[in-house]
Scaffold this motif. Structure first.
Motif, PDB file in Angstrom:
ATOM      1  N   ARG A   1     -30.418 -44.510 -66.959  1.00  0.00           N
ATOM      2  CA  ARG A   1     -31.257 -43.418 -67.471  1.00  0.00           C
ATOM      3  C   ARG A   1     -30.796 -42.087 -66.887  1.00  0.00           C
ATOM      4  NH1 ARG A   1     -34.578 -41.304 -63.714  1.00  0.00           N
ATOM      5  NH2 ARG A   1     -34.984 -42.521 -61.813  1.00  0.00           N
ATOM      6  N   GLY A   2     -31.163 -41.010 -67.533  1.00  0.00           N
ATOM      7  CA  GLY A   2     -30.800 -39.694 -67.034  1.00  0.00           C
ATOM      8  C   GLY A   2     -31.773 -39.190 -65.989  1.00  0.00           C
ATOM      9  N   SER A   3     -31.314 -38.235 -65.192  1.00  0.00           N
ATOM     10  CA  SER A   3     -32.166 -37.628 -64.169  1.00  0.00           C
ATOM     11  C   SER A   3     -33.050 -36.544 -64.789  1.00  0.00           C
ATOM     12  CB  SER A   3     -31.294 -37.002 -63.077  1.00  0.00           C
ATOM     13  OG  SER A   3     -32.074 -36.242 -62.179  1.00  0.00           O
TER      14      SER A   3
ATOM     15  N   ALA B   1     -21.419 -33.989 -72.133  1.00  0.00           N
ATOM     16  CA  ALA B   1     -21.218 -33.607 -70.736  1.00  0.00           C
ATOM     17  C   ALA B   1     -22.540 -33.564 -69.989  1.00  0.00           C
ATOM     18  CB  ALA B   1     -20.518 -32.249 -70.654  1.00  0.00           C
ATOM     19  N   ALA B   2     -23.586 -33.059 -70.653  1.00  0.00           N
ATOM     20  CA  ALA B   2     -24.906 -32.996 -70.028  1.00  0.00           C
ATOM     21  C   ALA B   2     -25.466 -34.393 -69.791  1.00  0.00           C
ATOM     22  CB  ALA B   2     -25.856 -32.182 -70.898  1.00  0.00           C
ATOM     23  N   GLU B   3     -25.318 -35.259 -70.782  1.00  0.00           N
ATOM     24  CA  GLU B   3     -25.813 -36.625 -70.645  1.00  0.00           C
ATOM     25  C   GLU B   3     -25.084 -37.356 -69.526  1.00  0.00           C
ATOM     26  OE1 GLU B   3     -26.737 -40.481 -73.506  1.00  0.00           O
ATOM     27  OE2 GLU B   3     -25.141 -39.100 -74.074  1.00  0.00           O
TER      28      GLU B   3
ATOM     29  N   ARG C   1     -26.759 -38.696 -65.934  1.00  0.00           N
ATOM     30  CA  ARG C   1     -26.714 -40.101 -65.529  1.00  0.00           C
ATOM     31  C   ARG C   1     -26.015 -40.265 -64.183  1.00  0.00           C
ATOM     32  NH1 ARG C   1     -25.525 -43.315 -71.294  1.00  0.00           N
ATOM     33  NH2 ARG C   1     -27.523 -42.751 -72.249  1.00  0.00           N
ATOM     34  N   VAL C   2     -24.963 -39.511 -63.954  1.00  0.00           N
ATOM     35  CA  VAL C   2     -24.301 -39.564 -62.643  1.00  0.00           C
ATOM     36  C   VAL C   2     -25.267 -39.083 -61.564  1.00  0.00           C
ATOM     37  CG1 VAL C   2     -22.461 -38.598 -61.205  1.00  0.00           C
ATOM     38  CG2 VAL C   2     -21.956 -39.320 -63.552  1.00  0.00           C
ATOM     39  N   LEU C   3     -25.983 -38.001 -61.868  1.00  0.00           N
ATOM     40  CA  LEU C   3     -26.915 -37.452 -60.889  1.00  0.00           C
ATOM     41  C   LEU C   3     -27.977 -38.471 -60.501  1.00  0.00           C
ATOM     42  CD1 LEU C   3     -27.748 -34.922 -59.272  1.00  0.00           C
ATOM     43  CD2 LEU C   3     -29.227 -34.302 -61.200  1.00  0.00           C
ATOM     44  N   VAL C   4     -28.486 -39.226 -61.459  1.00  0.00           N
ATOM     45  CA  VAL C   4     -29.533 -40.188 -61.138  1.00  0.00           C
ATOM     46  C   VAL C   4     -28.996 -41.300 -60.239  1.00  0.00           C
ATOM     47  CG1 VAL C   4     -29.453 -41.969 -62.955  1.00  0.00           C
ATOM     48  CG2 VAL C   4     -31.657 -41.100 -62.174  1.00  0.00           C
TER      49      VAL C   4
END
Length: 277
Positions: free
Chosen positions: A7-9, A69-71, A75-78
């Motif tokens: 999931r995304g942050s 890029a935003a997605e 996801r990396v951030l989360v």
């Protein structure tokens, strides 16, 4: 990196639809590579940009590439949020408060000053936010030769690692020491700070090993080598000058990332006590 089921942050602030400046053009040189080299090698590229026209843009729609890029960034951030929450709990016995990741295009403002492609990805401790122009992913791949999704993920993880340093009080201590030091010593302290962030990025990479695909770690190691001070200064046509380094050599950056990845321990990332960087 397998992120499809991640999931995304919620800690994303996307400023790319409004404000910002249009990308400028430097014929024959390539703006993106000039800016990236300027940031990572500690070279003042302002003279190259003084005559470059900046165009203010009205609110706009994002391209499919920008949406992806935003997605990806979200996801990396989360994953960093999950990893550092666990690491802080298990290795330090304390809680972790994640940063906000600001996505922007062209230019933006932060309490640490104006941000543009010239600054590259950076972390501002004043508002505890990491700033990223997602166009840098293209710079990393096409101009600097560090392609792959995990190379891009490493960039995000590195900026989050600066937030980890801030949470631990390391950033404040180093900034105080730099203010009392001469330029060469201040640069040397900055190198230790950046190499520690590389090592912390390796700690994160070990913790997300289940999401990795074959070749991912090599993508990160290659990215670390491509943005070493010695490599970028040589690429910019300069003889590498160690006293001006602010991030570390290619060998140092890749080795410290590997150290964090092999151990998964915060204690292994003490770049301030070692005699061998």
């Amino acid at each position: 990196m397998r992120l499809r089921n991640v999931r995304g942050s919620r800690n994303i602030e996307d400023r790319r639809r409004t404000g910002g400046g249009g990308k400028a053009s430097i014929g024959g040189v390539g703006l993106l590579i000039v800016l990236a080299i300027g940031y990572f090698a500690g070279i003042d590229v302002t003279p190259l940009l003084e005559d470059v026209p900046q165009q203010q843009t009205a609110p706009r729609d994002l391209s499919p590439e920008e949406e992806r890029a935003a997605e990806f960034s979200s996801r990396v951030l989360v994953t960093t949020e999950a990893v550092w929450t666990q690491v802080f709990d298990q290795q330090l016995g304390r809680s972790y408060t994640p940063p906000v990741l600001v996505l922007y295009s062209g230019v933006t403002q932060s309490p640490c000053g104006g941000a543009s492609g010239a600054t590259g990805p950076f972390y501002c401790p004043a508002d505890e936010k990491a700033y990223l122009d997602t166009e840098f992913f293209a710079t990393l791949s096409r101009q600097l030769g560090a392609g792959g999704d995990f190379a891009a993920a490493y960039v995000i993880a590195h900026e989050v690692a600066h937030h980890v340093q801030n949470e631990l009080g390391i950033l404040g201590q180093v900034n105080q020491a730099r203010q009392a030091a001469g330029q060469t010593q201040a640069n040397a302290l900055t190198v230790r700070l950046e190499l520690q962030a590389d090592c912390l990025s390796g700690v994160w990479a070990r913790a997300v090993d289940g999401l990795l695909e074959p070749g991912d770690i090599e993508e990160a190691l290659n990215a670390a080598r491509k943005i070493g001070d010695d490599h970028l200064q040589a690429r910019a046509g300069r003889v590498p000058q160690p006293h001006t380094f602010t991030h570390g050599t290619s060998e140092q950056r890749s080795r410290w990332f590997a150290t964090g990845y092999k151990t998964g321990k915060l204690a292994s990332c003490d770049t301030f006590s070692t005699d061998r960087l």
